[in-house]
Design an enzyme around this catalytic site. Structure first.
Site, PDB file in Angstrom:
ATOM      1  N   SER A  66      29.507  66.898  27.963  1.00  0.00           N
ATOM      2  CA  SER A  66      29.317  65.814  27.682  1.00  0.00           C
ATOM      3  C   SER A  66      27.699  66.502  27.018  1.00  0.00           C
ATOM      4  CB  SER A  66      29.042  64.948  28.697  1.00  0.00           C
ATOM      5  OG  SER A  66      28.703  63.419  27.908  1.00  0.00           O
ATOM      6  N   ASP A 196      35.632  62.480  26.333  1.00  0.00           N
ATOM      7  CA  ASP A 196      34.245  63.151  27.669  1.00  0.00           C
ATOM      8  C   ASP A 196      34.997  64.089  28.758  1.00  0.00           C
ATOM      9  OD1 ASP A 196      31.866  63.672  29.367  1.00  0.00           O
ATOM     10  OD2 ASP A 196      30.710  62.167  28.425  1.00  0.00           O
TER      11      ASP A 196
END
Length: 336
Positions: A66, A196
């Site tokens: 991320s 993510d």
């Protein structure tokens, strides 16, 4: 008989009893955390300034998820940590823009933010360079919703890794940071539904260790790791959760926060078990739970201040990791 064979840039070991002759191998692991990635970037920037060095010169592999994945990709492409501090400071007000607070209402029925601003910021920062242009071995977690399976972007540091290097770097960064309910899934890579990597490896320490041992074949006792978190929230779990239903666990994203924290604790414990306390440095300061927010861009000054404080405390540990000089990395495949 001892056999130690090097195949291109990947290490293959069979009965390598004399592996002590090999150089050390160091991993930099960078957690996800939205805007709190600024804390990570600022800690690294402080280290580069204090030690008059480039942080990637001291690590053989970088794992990032991320926001940590954005930093990892940027570092691999030659950006300095201070450049990535600039990325967060400049672009997060636009990425996490909420006009009159309406995004909070929208968040209940659809992705809180469009991907356009994040995509534009990543493209402006990383340009059109390919993931394979990284001067450092990278492993970047994402999740394939369509196949319901984990997904890893990896630089071509092993013979079988023949595809990811052709993907534009900004697309890799976009995929690993497409946080569910905050951003829509990323369809920019082969039209896959990627989200993510934090849903399974927000703390990618174990991912990095497995890559070093499993893919590169490096012996465990030669590995050291610096793992940077983005705050460890101090939270008291209310007793009402003991018998709570869906609404109770959904309140304040309790279930998501708990799952991500549990994953991080598990990764830390496993890596510490395998590497030992002396070869695993974890920097993840504890703060009150209410201060751990993914998208509050007004926290910029506070994040930079906290990074200055904690980097001062932990600089001796970081400096000890910088005694190591990473061996040159040559990708096995390029577009040339």
């Amino acid at each position: 008989m001892t056999i130690c064979v090097q195949v291109h840039d990947a290490f293959q070991f069979t009965e390598c009893a004399m592996s002590d002759e090999l150089p050390a191998f160091q991993i930099l692991s960078l957690d996800g955390g939205g805007i709190r990635g600024l804390f990570t970037a600022a800690v690294l920037a402080a280290a580069e300034e204090d030690l008059k060095t480039r942080i990637t010169d001291h690590f053989d592999l970088v794992a990032g998820t991320s926001a940590g994945g954005i930093i990892a990709v940027g570092l691999g492409l030659g950006l300095r940590a201070r450049d990535l501090v600039g990325f967060f400071v400049q672009h997060t007000p636009t990425i996490f823009h909420s006009r009159f607070g309406l995004r909070a209402l929208k968040h209940w029925i659809s992705a809180k933010y469009p991907a356009d601003s994040l995509q534009s910021a990543l493209h402006a920062t990383l340009g059109d360079r390919l993931f394979g242009a990284s001067a450092k071995r990278l492993v970047i977690p994402a999740y394939n919703v369509g196949a319901d399976d984990v997904y890893l972007f990896r630089t071509p540091h092993a013979e079988r890794l023949k595809r990811d290097y052709r993907v534009p770097a900004w697309k890799v960064a976009l995929a690993t940071s497409a946080a569910p309910s905050y951003f829509p899934a990323c369809r920019a890579v082969d039209r896959l539904r990627l989200i993510d990597g934090g849903v399974w490896a927000n703390n990618p320490a174990m991912v990095g260790l497995v890559e070093a041992v499993g893919t590169l074949g490096y012996p465990m006792h030669k590995i050291r790791m610096l793992s940077l978190g983005t705050y460890d929230p101090v939270v008291t779990r209310r007793s009402g959760l003991d018998g709570a239903g869906k609404l109770g666990w959904a309140r304040g994203a309790t279930a998501v926060d708990l799952i991500m924290r549990a994953q991080s604790i598990s990764a830390n414990n496993h890596v510490r078990y395998f590497l030992g306390k002396e070869r695993f440095v974890r920097i993840d300061p504890k703060v009150p739970g209410k201060q751990v927010v993914l998208d509050r861009h007004s926290d910029v000054d506070d994040l930079i201040a906290r990074a200055a404080h904690h980097s001062r405390i932990h600089m001796p540990e970081i400096e000890s990791m910088c005694d190591h000089v990473a061996r040159p990395y040559t990708p096995l495949y390029t577009m040339e």
